[in-house]
Design a protein around this motif. Structure first.
Motif, PDB file in Angstrom:
ATOM      1  N   ARG A   1       0.942  -1.134   0.045  1.00 13.11           N
ATOM      2  CA  ARG A   1      -0.011  -0.010  -0.171  1.00 13.11           C
ATOM      3  C   ARG A   1       1.050   1.289  -0.177  1.00 13.11           C
ATOM      4  O   ARG A   1       0.594   2.347  -0.958  1.00 13.11           O
ATOM      5  CB  ARG A   1      -0.955  -0.088   1.356  1.00 13.11           C
ATOM      6  N   GLY A   2       1.941   1.360   0.833  1.00 16.42           N
ATOM      7  CA  GLY A   2       2.715   2.284   0.971  1.00 16.42           C
ATOM      8  C   GLY A   2       3.661   2.421  -0.413  1.00 16.42           C
ATOM      9  O   GLY A   2       3.930   3.671  -0.915  1.00 16.42           O
ATOM     10  N   LEU A   3       3.992   1.412  -1.048  1.00 21.08           N
ATOM     11  CA  LEU A   3       4.750   1.405  -2.177  1.00 21.08           C
ATOM     12  C   LEU A   3       3.886   2.095  -3.549  1.00 21.08           C
ATOM     13  O   LEU A   3       4.502   3.119  -3.924  1.00 21.08           O
ATOM     14  CB  LEU A   3       5.112  -0.187  -2.720  1.00 21.08           C
ATOM     15  N   ALA A   4       2.796   1.700  -3.317  1.00 16.26           N
ATOM     16  CA  ALA A   4       1.729   2.297  -4.348  1.00 16.26           C
ATOM     17  C   ALA A   4       1.419   3.512  -4.415  1.00 16.26           C
ATOM     18  O   ALA A   4       1.712   4.394  -5.264  1.00 16.26           O
ATOM     19  CB  ALA A   4       0.603   1.526  -4.590  1.00 16.26           C
ATOM     20  N   LYS A   5       1.368   3.946  -3.175  1.00 16.62           N
ATOM     21  CA  LYS A   5       1.316   5.565  -2.744  1.00 16.62           C
ATOM     22  C   LYS A   5       2.457   6.318  -3.092  1.00 16.62           C
ATOM     23  O   LYS A   5       2.500   7.310  -3.958  1.00 16.62           O
ATOM     24  CB  LYS A   5       0.917   5.659  -1.357  1.00 16.62           C
ATOM     25  N   GLY A   6       3.472   5.706  -2.739  1.00 16.71           N
ATOM     26  CA  GLY A   6       4.802   6.447  -3.047  1.00 16.71           C
ATOM     27  C   GLY A   6       4.860   6.621  -4.481  1.00 16.71           C
ATOM     28  O   GLY A   6       5.705   7.509  -5.124  1.00 16.71           O
ATOM     29  N   MET A   7       4.600   5.429  -5.458  1.00 14.84           N
ATOM     30  CA  MET A   7       4.780   5.499  -6.871  1.00 14.84           C
ATOM     31  C   MET A   7       3.787   6.485  -7.438  1.00 14.84           C
ATOM     32  O   MET A   7       3.848   6.686  -8.714  1.00 14.84           O
ATOM     33  CB  MET A   7       4.651   4.083  -7.147  1.00 14.84           C
ATOM     34  N   GLY A   8       2.889   6.905  -6.585  1.00 16.95           N
ATOM     35  CA  GLY A   8       1.926   7.909  -7.175  1.00 16.95           C
ATOM     36  C   GLY A   8       0.505   7.315  -7.754  1.00 16.95           C
ATOM     37  O   GLY A   8      -0.188   7.959  -8.362  1.00 16.95           O
ATOM     38  N   SER A   9       0.266   6.182  -6.957  1.00 19.74           N
ATOM     39  CA  SER A   9      -1.096   5.742  -7.445  1.00 19.74           C
ATOM     40  C   SER A   9      -2.032   5.848  -6.311  1.00 19.74           C
ATOM     41  O   SER A   9      -1.785   5.992  -5.302  1.00 19.74           O
ATOM     42  CB  SER A   9      -0.851   4.115  -7.387  1.00 19.74           C
ATOM     43  N   TYR A  10      -3.396   6.443  -6.747  1.00 20.66           N
ATOM     44  CA  TYR A  10      -4.435   6.439  -6.082  1.00 20.66           C
ATOM     45  C   TYR A  10      -5.235   5.332  -6.015  1.00 20.66           C
ATOM     46  O   TYR A  10      -6.328   5.386  -5.261  1.00 20.66           O
ATOM     47  CB  TYR A  10      -5.344   7.699  -6.534  1.00 20.66           C
ATOM     48  N   ASP A  11      -4.871   4.335  -6.585  1.00 18.89           N
ATOM     49  CA  ASP A  11      -5.846   3.096  -6.515  1.00 18.89           C
ATOM     50  C   ASP A  11      -5.944   2.316  -5.216  1.00 18.89           C
ATOM     51  O   ASP A  11      -4.954   2.537  -4.296  1.00 18.89           O
ATOM     52  CB  ASP A  11      -5.253   2.013  -7.612  1.00 18.89           C
ATOM     53  N   LYS A  12      -6.707   1.666  -4.724  1.00 15.85           N
ATOM     54  CA  LYS A  12      -7.061   1.133  -3.467  1.00 15.85           C
ATOM     55  C   LYS A  12      -6.184  -0.248  -3.543  1.00 15.85           C
ATOM     56  O   LYS A  12      -6.315  -1.063  -4.482  1.00 15.85           O
ATOM     57  CB  LYS A  12      -8.618   0.561  -3.158  1.00 15.85           C
ATOM     58  N   VAL A  13      -5.170  -0.358  -2.460  1.00 14.12           N
ATOM     59  CA  VAL A  13      -4.625  -1.513  -2.363  1.00 14.12           C
ATOM     60  C   VAL A  13      -5.089  -2.549  -1.483  1.00 14.12           C
ATOM     61  O   VAL A  13      -5.627  -2.033  -0.311  1.00 14.12           O
ATOM     62  CB  VAL A  13      -2.895  -1.290  -2.078  1.00 14.12           C
ATOM     63  N   ALA A  14      -5.458  -3.818  -1.904  1.00 12.21           N
ATOM     64  CA  ALA A  14      -5.992  -4.799  -1.024  1.00 12.21           C
ATOM     65  C   ALA A  14      -5.300  -6.105  -1.388  1.00 12.21           C
ATOM     66  O   ALA A  14      -4.732  -6.218  -2.303  1.00 12.21           O
ATOM     67  CB  ALA A  14      -7.443  -4.764  -1.209  1.00 12.21           C
ATOM     68  N   SER A  15      -5.568  -7.219  -0.396  1.00 12.68           N
ATOM     69  CA  SER A  15      -5.186  -8.542  -0.912  1.00 12.68           C
ATOM     70  C   SER A  15      -5.533  -9.233  -2.037  1.00 12.68           C
ATOM     71  O   SER A  15      -6.911  -9.063  -2.074  1.00 12.68           O
ATOM     72  CB  SER A  15      -5.355  -9.488   0.357  1.00 12.68           C
ATOM     73  N   PRO A  16      -4.896  -9.547  -3.134  1.00  7.86           N
ATOM     74  CA  PRO A  16      -5.420 -10.076  -4.190  1.00  7.86           C
ATOM     75  C   PRO A  16      -6.131 -11.523  -3.774  1.00  7.86           C
ATOM     76  O   PRO A  16      -5.617 -12.054  -2.903  1.00  7.86           O
ATOM     77  CB  PRO A  16      -4.135 -10.258  -5.241  1.00  7.86           C
ATOM     78  N   SER A  17      -7.275 -11.917  -4.508  1.00  2.00           N
ATOM     79  CA  SER A  17      -7.826 -13.155  -4.148  1.00  2.00           C
ATOM     80  C   SER A  17      -6.919 -14.267  -4.814  1.00  2.00           C
ATOM     81  O   SER A  17      -6.072 -13.668  -5.790  1.00  2.00           O
ATOM     82  CB  SER A  17      -9.196 -13.320  -4.615  1.00  2.00           C
ATOM     83  N   PHE A  18      -7.034 -15.226  -4.548  1.00  2.00           N
ATOM     84  CA  PHE A  18      -6.225 -16.746  -5.074  1.00  2.00           C
ATOM     85  C   PHE A  18      -6.206 -16.503  -6.626  1.00  2.00           C
ATOM     86  O   PHE A  18      -6.957 -16.295  -7.422  1.00  2.00           O
ATOM     87  CB  PHE A  18      -6.875 -17.797  -4.561  1.00  2.00           C
ATOM     88  N   THR A  19      -5.029 -16.739  -6.836  1.00  2.00           N
ATOM     89  CA  THR A  19      -4.450 -16.854  -8.316  1.00  2.00           C
ATOM     90  C   THR A  19      -4.749 -15.204  -9.213  1.00  2.00           C
ATOM     91  O   THR A  19      -4.417 -15.439 -10.354  1.00  2.00           O
ATOM     92  CB  THR A  19      -5.273 -18.057  -9.132  1.00  2.00           C
ATOM     93  N   ILE A  20      -5.201 -14.352  -8.447  1.00  2.00           N
ATOM     94  CA  ILE A  20      -5.568 -13.098  -9.284  1.00  2.00           C
ATOM     95  C   ILE A  20      -4.708 -12.125  -8.678  1.00  2.00           C
ATOM     96  O   ILE A  20      -4.420 -11.910  -7.553  1.00  2.00           O
ATOM     97  CB  ILE A  20      -7.052 -12.954  -8.867  1.00  2.00           C
TER      98      ILE A  20
END
Ligand code: ADP
Ligand code: MG
Length: 156
Positions: free
Chosen positions: A52-71
């Motif tokens: 979540r912190g990595l994505a934010k630092g990279m400049g993303s506004y997308d919501k970070v959550a645990s991916p479900s299996f295989t996805i």
């Protein structure tokens, strides 16, 4: 042909959630695309939080959550994309291993992987490994292992 290099390590601690976010954002700001990051910890160690912190630092506004299996999940950041994989309890990565190998070769992509054991063979040799150890409810020890070519990611 392999490569000859001595991996470097850097260790630090986080005393709370916001400390982990700050640390991850710092690394996230340094991402250029083309990096692969493996996250290792027990369940609840803070791998997804770190992503979540990595994505934010990279400049993303997308919501970070645990991916479900295989996805895998994708987070957009300008012209770059972060691909977030989680192989928790997966016995066979199947085609997802191919997808991972493909995006890992994309210079516009950043690939982050939780529970990467079953896809270790498709991870590029030169990647950053972040190991997180819980040392209390809110405290974590971080250990970064990386080849010299990825030194720019580490803010000492
Ligand atoms: P994982 O993906 O490794 O299973 P998560 O990131 O999903 O772990 O969960 C970590 C949990 O630990 C969250 O509930 C978070 O709020 C909590 N936590 C408490 N202190 C910290 C810290 N210093 N760093 C990261 N997470 C923390
Ligand atoms: Mg997780």
């Amino acid at each position: 042909m392999g490569y000859m290099s001595t991996d470097l390590t850097w260790q630090t601690v986080s005393t709370d959630l916001s400390g982990t976010m700050r640390l991850a954002e710092q690394v996230g700001r340094r991402l250029k695309g083309g990096e692969v990051i493996e996250l290792v910890s027990d369940l609840g160690g803070g791998k997804t939080t770190f992503v979540r912190g990595l994505a934010k630092g990279m400049g993303s506004y997308d919501k970070v959550a645990s991916p479900s299996f295989t996805i895998s999940r994708e987070y957009k950041a300008g012209n770059k994309t972060m691909y977030h994989f989680d192989f928790y309890r997966l016995q066979d990565p199947g085609l997802v291993a191919n997808e991972l190998a493909e995006v890992a070769a994309d210079p516009q992509a950043v690939v982050v992987v939780e529970w990467a054991d079953i896809v270790e063979s498709v991870l590029p040799a030169q990647h950053l490994t972040v190991r997180i150890k819980s040392t209390g409810e809110d405290s974590r020890e971080f250990s970064f292992t990386y080849p010299p070519v990825l030194s720019y990611l580490i803010a000492e």
